[in-house]
Design an enzyme around this catalytic site. Structure first.
Site, PDB file in Angstrom:
ATOM      1  N   GLU A 161     -18.960  20.373  18.687  1.00 62.58           N
ATOM      2  CA  GLU A 161     -18.200  21.630  18.726  1.00 62.58           C
ATOM      3  C   GLU A 161     -16.693  21.383  18.931  1.00 62.58           C
ATOM      4  O   GLU A 161     -15.852  22.066  18.334  1.00 62.58           O
ATOM      5  CB  GLU A 161     -18.740  22.522  19.858  1.00 62.58           C
ATOM      6  CG  GLU A 161     -18.106  23.882  19.950  1.00 62.58           C
ATOM      7  CD  GLU A 161     -18.263  24.714  18.679  1.00 62.58           C
ATOM      8  OE1 GLU A 161     -19.379  25.120  18.381  1.00 62.58           O
ATOM      9  OE2 GLU A 161     -17.244  24.941  17.995  1.00 62.58           O
ATOM     10  N   LYS A 218     -10.351  18.551   9.872  1.00 59.04           N
ATOM     11  CA  LYS A 218     -11.013  19.754  10.395  1.00 59.04           C
ATOM     12  C   LYS A 218     -11.405  20.668   9.237  1.00 59.04           C
ATOM     13  O   LYS A 218     -12.471  21.288   9.258  1.00 59.04           O
ATOM     14  CB  LYS A 218     -10.089  20.464  11.381  1.00 59.04           C
ATOM     15  CG  LYS A 218      -9.876  19.636  12.655  1.00 59.04           C
ATOM     16  CD  LYS A 218      -8.727  20.153  13.490  1.00 59.04           C
ATOM     17  CE  LYS A 218      -8.540  19.304  14.741  1.00 59.04           C
ATOM     18  NZ  LYS A 218      -7.291  19.605  15.462  1.00 59.04           N
TER      19      LYS A 218
HETATM   20  N1  HSE Z   1      -4.027  16.606  17.966  1.00 60.95           N
HETATM   21  C1  HSE Z   1      -4.930  17.696  17.812  1.00 60.95           C
HETATM   22  C2  HSE Z   1      -4.156  18.987  17.727  1.00 60.95           C
HETATM   23  C3  HSE Z   1      -5.869  17.716  18.984  1.00 60.95           C
HETATM   24  O1  HSE Z   1      -2.951  18.969  17.946  1.00 60.95           O
HETATM   25  O2  HSE Z   1      -4.724  20.027  17.421  1.00 60.95           O
HETATM   26  C4  HSE Z   1      -7.019  18.583  18.722  1.00 60.95           C
HETATM   27  O3  HSE Z   1      -7.862  18.030  17.767  1.00 60.95           O
END
Ligand code: HSE
Ligand code: NAP
Length: 432
Positions: A129, A205
């Site tokens: 998650e 992502k």
């Molecule tokens: N480096 C990532 C960000 C951390 O700034 O969103 C979260 O995955």
């Protein structure tokens, strides 16, 4: 029912220490909800001599085998980051029948399929998650709560570092380097921030979200990626004057031409719901054919918010172990949809050019746009911040990306054009 669940934590950094804190902070509620206590048995770090608040020295180890070969450890919680050795450690843990919880989008985006297969083969589970949106619940909603829908679009602000930086640059006029340093000090940016500012973190992502939303595996190489490194205070100032804010968006669309997944900066109208998502906050829009629009909003990075998602996954894995069951939805990529190339997508664009300040320049540029079939919505010419030159800022109507590229190729070769300073998509609700 099994008495007591023991975990092996891989990593005691920002998220690892947050995970230990949340397990301690909500100890009583966690025992009540899971039915048994959860104890951190061992913690893998590189440097065992370093004093780490929240961890007793005795639990630290620099040997993964101490965790893998401990039969009392039920769950391996991977919070190392990077692909290697995190991927190998997770595969070995699953092979040994241990459940795995991870926040690692690098590994899930590239090797999620292998991990799911290993978990299924050994009657165990993997939860991730926290890999997208930090503390925001989005993976479980997509895999479970929204499965009655056909999802056609997923769009969001999924990188806290760049959103924090763009917000600071816009609010305070701060320069790029100082806001990046601040984001690192606050624990939002990765130790090496290249993946954040270059858009790769958001692309990973986007791969995870799109693969789940569209039930078809999207590969990282299928994603068109552009980060925020070319965004200047001038672009932000023009955006403000024109009624927009600049955001880095991850976009996934399931179209008639296939799945299109991309990450790029965008001019968002100030009244767009994503325009008010500021600082380290993330938000993800999902469009489904039953639910319509849904938005998930919260802190996308940081120690405790991310640990909130990690600990919830630990609790679910613990509960499943206690009841000797597997409840997670494994791999959901049962379709094999084609990829829609970026050239076939369409959008409105902001274009900023440095040009010679002389008669006929505007006409030459307008002709180049017109010849490529690009229609202009508005054009501004200024001499702001330039000496002996002028800047032309144009906003186009919606146009196919391929035609826009053709226009830009002609424009950058015009003798009166010194530099194409930036091209940024404009969200006008008509893009595809
Ligand atoms: N480096 C990532 C960000 C951390 O700034 O969103 C979260 O995955
Ligand atoms: P971090 O602060 O850099 O911590 C990493 C930890 O892992 C450190 O304790 C480090 O040990 C240990 N480590 C790294 N490689 C190791 C190796 N080969 N062997 C042993 N120990 C090793 O990282 P983080 O920010 O917590 O991120 C962890 C994961 O969460 C990453 O996958 C990241 O993408 C994800 N995530 C982070 C955030 C966030 O806000 N930071 C949000 C969402 C997801 P030492 O301490 O000894 O160096």
């Amino acid at each position: 029912m099994k008495e007591g669940i023991r975990i092996g934590l891989l990593g005691a950094g920002t998220v690892g220490s947050g995970t230990a804190k949340v397990l301690e902070l909500n100890r009583k509620e966690i025992i009540e909800r899971v039915g048994t206590p959860i104890e951190i048995r061992k913690v893998l770090v590189r440097n065992t001599r370093k004093v780490r608040p929240g961890f007793e020295q005795a639990v630290l180890t620099d040997r993964f085998e101490d965790i893998l070969n401990d039969p009392e450890i039920d769950i391996v919680v991977e919070l190392l980051g990077g692909v290697h050795p995190a991927k190998e450690y997770m595969l070995q843990a699953l092979e040994a029948g241990k459940a795995v919880v991870t926040a690692n989008k690098d590994v899930i985006a590239q090797y999620g399929h292998d991990l799911f297969a290993m978990a299924a083969a050994h009657h165990t589970e993997i939860f991730f998650e926290a890999s997208v949106g930090g503390g925001i619940p989005i993976i479980t909603p997509l895999k479970e709560c929204l499965t009655a829908n056909r999802i056609t679009e997923i769009m969001g602000i999924v990188n806290g570092t760049t959103n924090y930086m763009l917000t600071k640059m816009s609010d305070c006029g701060s320069d790029y380097d100082s806001v990046l340093r601040e984001a690192q000090q606050k624990g939002y940016a990765e130790a090496d921030p290249t993946a954040d500012v270059g858009g790769l973190d958001a692309a990973r992502k986007a791969v995870i979200l799109s693969s789940i939303a569209f039930n078809s595996r999207v590969k990282l190489e299928d994603v068109s990626v552009e980060g925020i490194t070319k965004i200047t205070p001038d672009d932000i100032a023009y955006a403000k004057n024109l009624g927009y804010v600049v955001k880095l968006l991850a976009v996934g669309k399931d179209t008639e031409d296939g799945i299109n997944v991309r990450v790029h900066p965008v001019f968002l109208p100030k009244d767009h719901p994503l325009a008010s998502v500021n600082g380290v906050y993330n938000a993800i829009f999902v469009h489904g054919n039953a639910i319509g629009d849904a938005m998930f909003y919260g802190q996308g990075a940081g120690s405790l918010p991310t640990a909130s998602a990690v600990v919830a996954d630990i609790m679910r894995a613990a509960s499943d172990i206690c009841h000797d069951r597997v409840t997670s939805t494994g791999c959901t990529c049962y379709e094999d949809k084609p990829v829609c190339p970026i050239e076939k997508t369409s959008s409105s664009y902001y274009v900023r050019l440095l040009v010679d300040d002389e008669p006929g320049v505007l006409a030459a540029i307008a002709t180049a746009f017109g010849d490529a079939g690009v229609s202009l919505n508005s054009v501004i010419q200024t001499s702001r911040n330039v000496v002996d030159h002028a800047e032309i800022v144009a906003i186009t109507h919606t146009i196919q990306h391929a035609k826009m590229q053709q226009a830009i190729h002609t424009i950058e070769n015009l003798p009166v054009v010194d530099e194409v300073r930036n091209i940024i998509r404009v969200e006008n609700g008509e893009d595809q």
